[in-house]
Motif scaffolding. Structure first.
Motif, PDB file in Angstrom:
ATOM      1  N   VAL A 313      56.703  49.103  23.356  1.00 44.24           N
ATOM      2  CA  VAL A 313      58.030  48.684  22.909  1.00 44.24           C
ATOM      3  C   VAL A 313      58.910  49.896  22.565  1.00 44.24           C
ATOM      4  N   VAL A 389      56.868  57.411  14.812  1.00 42.98           N
ATOM      5  CA  VAL A 389      56.743  55.956  14.960  1.00 42.98           C
ATOM      6  C   VAL A 389      55.320  55.571  15.309  1.00 42.98           C
ATOM      7  N   GLY A 390      54.947  54.366  14.949  1.00 39.97           N
ATOM      8  CA  GLY A 390      53.744  53.754  15.491  1.00 39.97           C
ATOM      9  C   GLY A 390      52.575  53.670  14.543  1.00 39.97           C
ATOM     10  N   GLU A 391      52.539  54.491  13.533  1.00 41.13           N
ATOM     11  CA  GLU A 391      51.421  54.490  12.589  1.00 41.13           C
ATOM     12  C   GLU A 391      51.877  55.285  11.380  1.00 41.13           C
ATOM     13  N   PRO A 392      51.171  55.110  10.280  1.00 42.46           N
ATOM     14  CA  PRO A 392      51.555  55.897   9.099  1.00 42.46           C
ATOM     15  C   PRO A 392      51.387  57.381   9.394  1.00 42.46           C
ATOM     16  N   ASP A 414      60.820  58.809   9.596  1.00 42.52           N
ATOM     17  CA  ASP A 414      59.577  58.063   9.793  1.00 42.52           C
ATOM     18  C   ASP A 414      59.994  56.606   9.920  1.00 42.52           C
ATOM     19  N   THR A 415      59.903  56.067  11.142  1.00 40.32           N
ATOM     20  CA  THR A 415      60.493  54.756  11.424  1.00 40.32           C
ATOM     21  C   THR A 415      59.417  53.689  11.525  1.00 40.32           C
ATOM     22  N   TRP A 416      59.509  52.668  10.717  1.00 40.57           N
ATOM     23  CA  TRP A 416      58.552  51.551  10.785  1.00 40.57           C
ATOM     24  C   TRP A 416      59.166  50.383  11.541  1.00 40.57           C
ATOM     25  N   GLN A 418      57.880  47.150  14.847  1.00 38.81           N
ATOM     26  CA  GLN A 418      56.815  46.526  15.635  1.00 38.81           C
ATOM     27  C   GLN A 418      57.366  46.015  16.962  1.00 38.81           C
ATOM     28  N   THR A 419      56.446  45.738  17.887  1.00 33.57           N
ATOM     29  CA  THR A 419      56.842  45.095  19.144  1.00 33.57           C
ATOM     30  C   THR A 419      57.694  43.860  18.827  1.00 33.57           C
ATOM     31  N   GLU A 420      57.265  43.121  17.825  1.00 32.32           N
ATOM     32  CA  GLU A 420      57.946  41.872  17.481  1.00 32.32           C
ATOM     33  C   GLU A 420      59.327  42.100  16.892  1.00 32.32           C
ATOM     34  N   LEU A 516      54.083  52.634   3.845  1.00 36.18           N
ATOM     35  CA  LEU A 516      53.303  51.734   4.689  1.00 36.18           C
ATOM     36  C   LEU A 516      51.840  52.130   4.646  1.00 36.18           C
ATOM     37  N   ARG A 519      47.471  48.266   8.809  1.00 32.78           N
ATOM     38  CA  ARG A 519      47.345  46.839   9.069  1.00 32.78           C
ATOM     39  C   ARG A 519      46.395  46.176   8.074  1.00 32.78           C
ATOM     40  N   LYS A 525      45.185  50.568  15.119  1.00 33.22           N
ATOM     41  CA  LYS A 525      46.180  51.472  15.681  1.00 33.22           C
ATOM     42  C   LYS A 525      45.445  52.734  16.095  1.00 33.22           C
ATOM     43  N   GLY A 528      48.271  55.418  17.848  1.00 31.31           N
ATOM     44  CA  GLY A 528      49.534  54.680  17.824  1.00 31.31           C
ATOM     45  C   GLY A 528      49.530  53.460  18.735  1.00 31.31           C
ATOM     46  N   ARG A 530      48.344  49.811  19.945  1.00 28.75           N
ATOM     47  CA  ARG A 530      47.939  48.630  19.200  1.00 28.75           C
ATOM     48  C   ARG A 530      46.834  47.905  19.962  1.00 28.75           C
TER      49      ARG A 530
HETATM   50  C1  WTA Z   1      52.395  50.323  12.693  1.00 24.04           C
HETATM   51  C2  WTA Z   1      55.220  50.119  17.381  1.00 24.04           C
HETATM   52  C3  WTA Z   1      53.395  53.075   9.392  1.00 24.04           C
HETATM   53  C4  WTA Z   1      52.387  49.111  11.788  1.00 24.04           C
HETATM   54  C5  WTA Z   1      56.721  50.402  17.218  1.00 24.04           C
HETATM   55  C6  WTA Z   1      53.027  48.048  12.655  1.00 24.04           C
HETATM   56  C7  WTA Z   1      53.734  51.999  11.393  1.00 24.04           C
HETATM   57  C8  WTA Z   1      52.477  48.385  14.009  1.00 24.04           C
HETATM   58  C9  WTA Z   1      54.946  52.693  11.586  1.00 24.04           C
HETATM   59  C10 WTA Z   1      53.327  47.897  15.146  1.00 24.04           C
HETATM   60  C11 WTA Z   1      55.335  53.649  10.590  1.00 24.04           C
HETATM   61  C12 WTA Z   1      54.640  51.324  13.247  1.00 24.04           C
HETATM   62  N1  WTA Z   1      54.527  53.790   9.524  1.00 24.04           N
HETATM   63  N2  WTA Z   1      52.971  52.192  10.307  1.00 24.04           N
HETATM   64  N3  WTA Z   1      56.428  54.372  10.698  1.00 24.04           N
HETATM   65  N4  WTA Z   1      55.485  52.245  12.745  1.00 24.04           N
HETATM   66  N5  WTA Z   1      53.567  51.173  12.450  1.00 24.04           N
HETATM   67  O1  WTA Z   1      53.808  46.694  17.896  1.00 24.04           O
HETATM   68  O2  WTA Z   1      51.056  48.803  11.494  1.00 24.04           O
HETATM   69  O3  WTA Z   1      52.838  48.871  18.753  1.00 24.04           O
HETATM   70  O4  WTA Z   1      52.679  46.747  12.270  1.00 24.04           O
HETATM   71  O5  WTA Z   1      55.027  48.776  17.520  1.00 24.04           O
HETATM   72  O6  WTA Z   1      52.441  49.825  14.008  1.00 24.04           O
HETATM   73  O7  WTA Z   1      52.835  48.385  16.349  1.00 24.04           O
HETATM   74  P1  WTA Z   1      53.596  48.142  17.705  1.00 24.04           P
END
Ligand code: WTA
Length: 656
Positions: A313, A389-392, A414-416, A418-420, A516, A519, A525, A528, A530
């Motif tokens: 995503v 992006v993608g994980e802590p 640091d951007t949090w 999700q795909t959703e 964050l 999960r 993750k 990064g 999923r």
């Molecule tokens: C994790 C990725 C901590 C989180 C864009 C989320 C993060 C899942 C962060 C979604 C962040 C994404 N800090 N955790 N900045 N960004 N996550 O769908 O657990 O591949 O629920 O989307 O990645 O993963 P997805």
């Protein structure tokens, strides 16, 4: 669901280092301090203004938001075309010669794609799809390497309103097949292969196997990228350089309803079957164009690089649609980050004078391991803003990124998301936010987020960990799970009535900063990426030697989490290192290399409750070498001790 947050969060909160925004960024930043209050006063009005400012509409909406929980419609009655907004209108306004993508292939070949080039190529591809009988509303699969034809194919689909279903090129033929069947795709766009670590990824071979079992696919368009021999099925397969090249360069965009399906993207959940996340046209494009503009502080002459893969995503939103909607110049890189040497990325930044770099913490940790001498070889003074992006991100990696890549001058966002969620939801804004390494800071303007405890009660700021929930709709939110409305409701909207349940643990500190914590469900993750524990378990039990399997993620210094598989073999089968290796390969073949377990441990038994449920929490304790948690509900409490002793000895053998 258990929430083991305390030790981690205490460590994070002892990180008292703060980084206020640099003055020169703050002065000219796209987002100024009033943006939060303005959006908070009237969040619908805020998004409506964004929709008006950032996009061109054929017909204006009648209503900004129709919220019938859990179903949202944004910009109701509006009509627009995503490809028109990302390409044609920029050319009409005189930006035809502006570069859309500086593309760099892994072997070192390059292409420069201007907005005018993009328009011609998108039109030819859209005409090719139509010539193959693809109609508005038909789904089109895309399984490609990171070459310009990938965004071109997506935009061609968007131009005619055929929702695309992109499958990450690192996924297996099985994974591709499942997604093509689920989406009932009528055509597939692929390539003979792509380059990764000096090797050819055999995409066409995998596509052939998948398409053989996905009967709805009638046509396959194939880009010649590597030039190696592939088999072409007459009547079904068409070479891009032949079929697309001979199409007209004119193609009118189809005006589409705001809520027209733009794409499906499958993502791992808590079952073996990935979910087809639905994203639509108007709200999605507003959400990502707006966040891209403010969070990366994009200027007309910015050179921006999101180093993700378009198959995820992050690539959909922040390599393709967001940057193009904002007429940005981006870098597109095909290959592995450290090929042929650990400074490949840094040489790209120097060569194209990149201003913004957006990547995953895993990549940063892998570069850290190679040492700061690699970035030091390059002039990276063009960088202004860095993103993750993608994980802590652990504070050490954050600080290294800030110092050795950003030269201590660049805010790290640091951007949090999700795909959703489709778009970034919790993030700093580079000209406003004082940063704390390890914290994604606070919700984007207009976004509602908070932390609740297991009973759904608010956890006050500074008071401990809980579950992250979203409290109001946002324009790029998913519109559902394809063909599975029950799963949509159950996964996101049932745990805490009235709120979107994100599946992440989180803590808000006394100053309102969001931390964050990873999960809280059966989603891992890994680098990064999923991956669901249950997907890997089903791939394992698919092997004839395996009777039962349980998979957990355990923390890893580079990949964030690593896959740890506990396997019970069938009675007649003897455990061996060869078999462990074979099982790891089996998973890679079934799902993709990203899901290959790092560690396979054979065990005679798994810890189960009296009702037969596997207690993953204990397996996680074993994998993490933690003291075992509560074992009183176990049917046989001796079993965990046996597994733990065994884990320690076999780990010494397998882990390098
Ligand atoms: C994790 C990725 C901590 C989180 C864009 C989320 C993060 C899942 C962060 C979604 C962040 C994404 N800090 N955790 N900045 N960004 N996550 O769908 O657990 O591949 O629920 O989307 O990645 O993963 P997805």
């Amino acid at each position: 669901m258990s929430l083991n947050v305390q030790p981690e969060i205490e460590a994070l909160l002892s990180e008292r280092r703060e980084f206020p925004p640099p003055a020169e960024i703050a002065r000219n930043a796209n987002a100024q301090a009033d943006i939060y209050a303005r959006a908070e006063r009237d969040f619908e009005g805020f998004w409506a203004e964004e929709a008006e400012q950032r996009l061109d509409w054929y017909r204006k909406w009648d209503q900004v938001l129709e919220w019938d929980l859990p179903y949202a419609k944004w910009f109701v009655g509006g009509r627009l075309n995503v490809a028109y907004n990302c390409v044609d209108r920029h050319v009409e306004r005189g930006l035809g010669s502006k570069v859309a993508y500086h593309w760099e292939g892994e072997p070192g070949d390059t292409r420069t794609i201007t907005y005018a080039d993009l328009q011609r190529e998108v039109n030819k591809c859209a005409n090719a799809l139509q010539a193959l009988g693809v109609k508005t509303g038909d789904r089109v699969g895309i399984y490609m390497p990171m070459i310009p034809e990938l965004p071109i194919a997506m935009l061609a689909c968007a131009k005619i309103g055929a929702p695309h279903v992109v499958v990450f090129g690192g996924f297996s033929s099985d994974a591709l097949q499942g997604r093509m069947i689920d989406s009932e795709a009528v055509a597939l766009i692929t390539a003979d292969g792509g380059w990764r670590n000096g090797k050819v990824l055999d995409l066409k071979g995998a596509a052939d196997v998948a398409v053989a079992n996905a009967p709805t696919i009638k046509n396959v368009l194939v880009v010649r990228r590597t030039g190696h021999d592939v088999s072409m099925t007459p009547g079904r397969d068409h070479w891009w350089h032949d079929f697309v090249e001979r199409q007209s360069e004119q193609c009118d965009p189809v005006p589409l309803d705001s809520e027209h399906l733009l794409y499906l993207l499958h993502t791992s959940g808590t079952t073996a079957k990935p979910k087809g996340v639905m994203h639509t046209t108007g709200g999605y494009l507003v959400g990502i164009a707006s966040t891209h503009h403010y969070i990366f502080d994009i200027k007309p002459d910015s050179v921006y690089w999101c180093a993700a893969d378009i198959g995820w995503v992050t690539g959909h939103s922040y390599i393709v649609y967001g940057p193009l909607a904002n007429a940005t110049t981006s870098i597109l890189y095909e290959g592995a980050p450290q090929y042929p040497a650990p400074d490949r990325w840094w040489s790209i930044i120097e060569k194209y004078k990149v201003n913004v770099l957006y990547c995953a913490p895993t990549a940063i940790r892998a570069f850290m391991k190679q040492g700061e001498e690699w970035p030091a070889k390059h002039d990276m003074s063009s960088l202004r803003v860095l993103g993750t992006v993608g994980e802590p991100i652990n504070p050490e990696a954050w600080l290294w990124y800030h110092k050795y890549i950003g030269g201590g001058r660049c805010p790290v966002v640091d951007t949090w998301w999700q795909t959703e969620t489709g778009m970034i939801l919790i993030t700093p804004l580079p000209g406003i936010t004082t940063l704390r390494p390890g914290s994604a800071t606070r919700p984007f303007p207009g976004v509602g987020a908070k932390v609740v405890d297991a009973d759904g009660k608010d956890v006050p700021d500074g008071q401990g960990g809980g579950y992250l929930v979203l409290t109001r709709p946002w324009p790029a939110m998913l519109r559902g799970i394809y063909k599975d409305p029950d799963r949509y409701v159950n996964t996101y909207w049932s745990r805490f009535p009235g709120y979107y349940f994100a599946g992440d643990g989180c803590k808000v500190d006394a100053d309102g900063y969001f931390w964050l914590l990873g999960r809280v469900d059966d989603v891992m993750k890994v680098s990064g990426h999923r991956i669901s524990t249950i997907e890997v378990e089903s791939a394992l039990v698919d092997h004839p030697a395996v009777a039962e399997a349980a998979v957990v993620g355990r923390s890893d210094p580079i990949t964030g989490e690593a896959i740890f598989a506990f396997v019970i073999l069938k009675a007649s089968v003897e455990p061996s290192d060869t078999l462990a290796a074979e099982l790891r390969e089996h998973v890679a073949r079934k799902i993709g290399a990203i899901a290959r377990p790092k560690m396979v441990m054979f065990t005679p038994e798994l810890p189960k409750t009296r009702s037969g449920k596997i207690m993953r929490r204990l397996l996680r304790d074993i994998a993490e070498h933690r003291p075992l948690g509560d074992v009183t509900t176990l049917a046989d409490s001796g079993i965990v001790e046996t597994i733990r002793d065994k884990a320690q000895s076999s780990e010494a053998e397998q882990l390098i």
